[in-house]
Scaffold this motif. Sequence first.
Motif, mmCIF file in Angstrom:
data_model
loop_
_atom_site.group_PDB
_atom_site.id
_atom_site.type_symbol
_atom_site.label_atom_id
_atom_site.label_comp_id
_atom_site.label_asym_id
_atom_site.label_seq_id
_atom_site.Cartn_x
_atom_site.Cartn_y
_atom_site.Cartn_z
ATOM 1 N N SER A 1 -10.273 7.286 -8.687
ATOM 2 C CA SER A 1 -10.272 6.529 -7.440
ATOM 3 C C SER A 1 -11.709 6.209 -7.074
ATOM 4 N N ARG B 1 -4.215 5.787 1.040
ATOM 5 C CA ARG B 1 -3.369 4.989 0.162
ATOM 6 C C ARG B 1 -4.189 3.816 -0.346
ATOM 7 N N HIS B 2 -3.846 3.337 -1.512
ATOM 8 C CA HIS B 2 -4.569 2.224 -2.122
ATOM 9 C C HIS B 2 -4.702 1.069 -1.119
ATOM 10 N N GLY C 1 -4.050 12.278 -5.120
ATOM 11 C CA GLY C 1 -4.836 11.289 -4.374
ATOM 12 C C GLY C 1 -5.988 11.942 -3.625
ATOM 13 N N ALA D 1 -7.182 3.304 -5.415
ATOM 14 C CA ALA D 1 -6.610 4.278 -6.346
ATOM 15 C C ALA D 1 -6.370 3.517 -7.640
#
Length: 154
Positions: free
Chosen positions: A48, A129-130, A103, A145
């Motif tokens: 990430s 979150r992405h 994550g 991510a």
Amino acid sequence: MTGLAGAEALVLILRLAFAVSLYVFVAVALLALRRALAGAAPPVRGVSRLVLVEAGDGGDDAGRAVPLVGRASTLGRGPANDIVVRDDGVSSHHLRLEASGDGWQVSDVGSRNGTTVNGRSVDAPVRLRHGDTIRTGGLAWRYEALAPRPAGQR
């Protein structure tokens, strides 16, 4: 003379046994260290990163990409941080990013101007979150991510 030769042979055997036991000890210690280090690997399976999408007036460059590695990364103006920025709106120790499962999560560490994720204030750890946008001072970061690492790769 045979008594002396026998004593010399015994000393030689003892020296060899001692040397072998030292090698075995070192090998066992290295294996234990390897296992301990393997257990300390971050739980994050994929790579990430943070990408600076809005730079403030401090001279930081938009487009700067910072990979997130290890178990945690800190961001701030202070030189002891993993991610050092120059924006005056960012505290010397501003936020902490921690690996969490597969994550990352972000926490504000008592900065004077606060941290937001997608416009919401970070009062407790927030799982990222992405595509999430993290704001610190005059800077805006996009969390990405990226694709998971191939199996067997760390």
